[in-house]
Enzyme design. Structure first.
Site, PDB file in Angstrom:
ATOM      1  N   LEU A 120     -12.958  -8.692   0.228  1.00 20.56           N
ATOM      2  CA  LEU A 120     -11.833  -7.776   0.382  1.00 20.56           C
ATOM      3  C   LEU A 120     -10.567  -8.482  -0.072  1.00 20.56           C
ATOM      4  O   LEU A 120     -10.413  -9.684   0.120  1.00 20.56           O
ATOM      5  CB  LEU A 120     -11.706  -7.332   1.840  1.00 20.56           C
ATOM      6  N   GLU A 121      -9.673  -7.731  -0.700  1.00 15.70           N
ATOM      7  CA  GLU A 121      -8.393  -8.271  -1.161  1.00 15.70           C
ATOM      8  C   GLU A 121      -7.310  -7.734  -0.240  1.00 15.70           C
ATOM      9  O   GLU A 121      -7.005  -6.547  -0.286  1.00 15.70           O
ATOM     10  CB  GLU A 121      -8.102  -7.839  -2.605  1.00 15.70           C
ATOM     11  N   LEU A 177      -4.259   0.560   9.319  1.00 18.58           N
ATOM     12  CA  LEU A 177      -3.720  -0.664   8.732  1.00 18.58           C
ATOM     13  C   LEU A 177      -2.799  -0.361   7.557  1.00 18.58           C
ATOM     14  O   LEU A 177      -1.789  -1.039   7.366  1.00 18.58           O
ATOM     15  CB  LEU A 177      -4.856  -1.592   8.323  1.00 18.58           C
ATOM     16  N   ALA A 178      -3.130   0.660   6.782  1.00 21.08           N
ATOM     17  CA  ALA A 178      -2.257   1.050   5.671  1.00 21.08           C
ATOM     18  C   ALA A 178      -0.884   1.464   6.187  1.00 21.08           C
ATOM     19  O   ALA A 178       0.132   1.209   5.539  1.00 21.08           O
ATOM     20  CB  ALA A 178      -2.894   2.189   4.879  1.00 21.08           C
ATOM     21  N   ARG A 179      -0.850   2.044   7.357  1.00 20.13           N
ATOM     22  CA  ARG A 179       0.412   2.535   7.925  1.00 20.13           C
ATOM     23  C   ARG A 179       1.311   1.421   8.451  1.00 20.13           C
ATOM     24  O   ARG A 179       2.460   1.672   8.801  1.00 20.13           O
ATOM     25  CB  ARG A 179       0.118   3.556   9.025  1.00 20.13           C
ATOM     26  N   SER A 194      -6.869   3.644   7.615  1.00 20.09           N
ATOM     27  CA  SER A 194      -5.508   4.162   7.451  1.00 20.09           C
ATOM     28  C   SER A 194      -4.546   3.593   8.490  1.00 20.09           C
ATOM     29  O   SER A 194      -3.352   3.468   8.222  1.00 20.09           O
ATOM     30  CB  SER A 194      -5.513   5.688   7.491  1.00 20.09           C
TER      31      SER A 194
END
Length: 181
Positions: free
Chosen positions: A123-124, A99-101, A97
């Site tokens: 991984l994409e 990195l998502a942020r 999360s």
């Protein structure tokens, strides 16, 4: 979901092969090599034609330490450590999360890793941030949570499992022609 102690027991018994790091109750997936950028082929990509799909991919980059991922850009990347799951173990990939942020999506497809998987996971990575993001070889990206599969029957193997240098989609080869299914 398997606990850290249970994961360690599965590794000792050979039901899971993993030489990487554990993070809590999961395997820590780090960014490895190769990475492969997607490029604009300048034409429509026909998802029923494998040669058309193949035009999306630029050359693989194997010798790198950092990579600047531009806004909206996507690259495919191998996880640094291979993993093998026995016939009764499944995995679920979840991005970190943190990195998502900052706008980095690290796995944009189904999170499911089927029993029998053996090799480097692909991984994409997609940059949804308005700024360019610098990726570092070996940086933690995601977690693989493990669970037991029920049913008692051996899991079927997949024809594309464990091919570490082939990151690209094989959609048309596998599903594009109804006569091949």
């Amino acid at each position: 979901m398997l606990s850290a102690a249970s994961i360690k027991d599965h590794i000792k018994s050979g039901a899971v092969t993993w030489e990487g790091e554990l993070r809590g109750d999961s395997l820590l997936l780090k960014l490895g090599s190769p990475i492969q950028p997607l490029v604009d082929p300048g034409a429509v990509v026909d998802l029923a034609d494998q040669s058309s799909i193949d035009t999306l991919y630029g050359p693989q980059i194997t010798d790198w330490s950092t990579y600047d991922l531009a806004p909206g850009q996507m690259v495919l990347a191998a996880a640094s450590e291979p993993v093998s799951l026995g016939p009764n173990v499944t995995g679920l990939i979840g991005g970190l999360s943190h990195l998502a942020r900052v706008g980095l999506a690290v796995h944009v497809t189904s999170p499911l890793v089927l029993p029998g998987w053996s090799g480097h996971l692909t991984l994409e990575l997609v940059n949804e941030c308005p700024a360019t993001l610098r990726l570092h070889h070996g940086m933690p990206l995601a977690r693989l949570v493990l669970q037991l599969r029920g049913g008692g029957h051996a899991a079927a193997t997949h024809p594309f499992y464990g091919r570490p240098t082939d990151l690209q989609s094989r959609y048309a080869d596998e599903l594009g022609d109804p006569d091949k299914r």
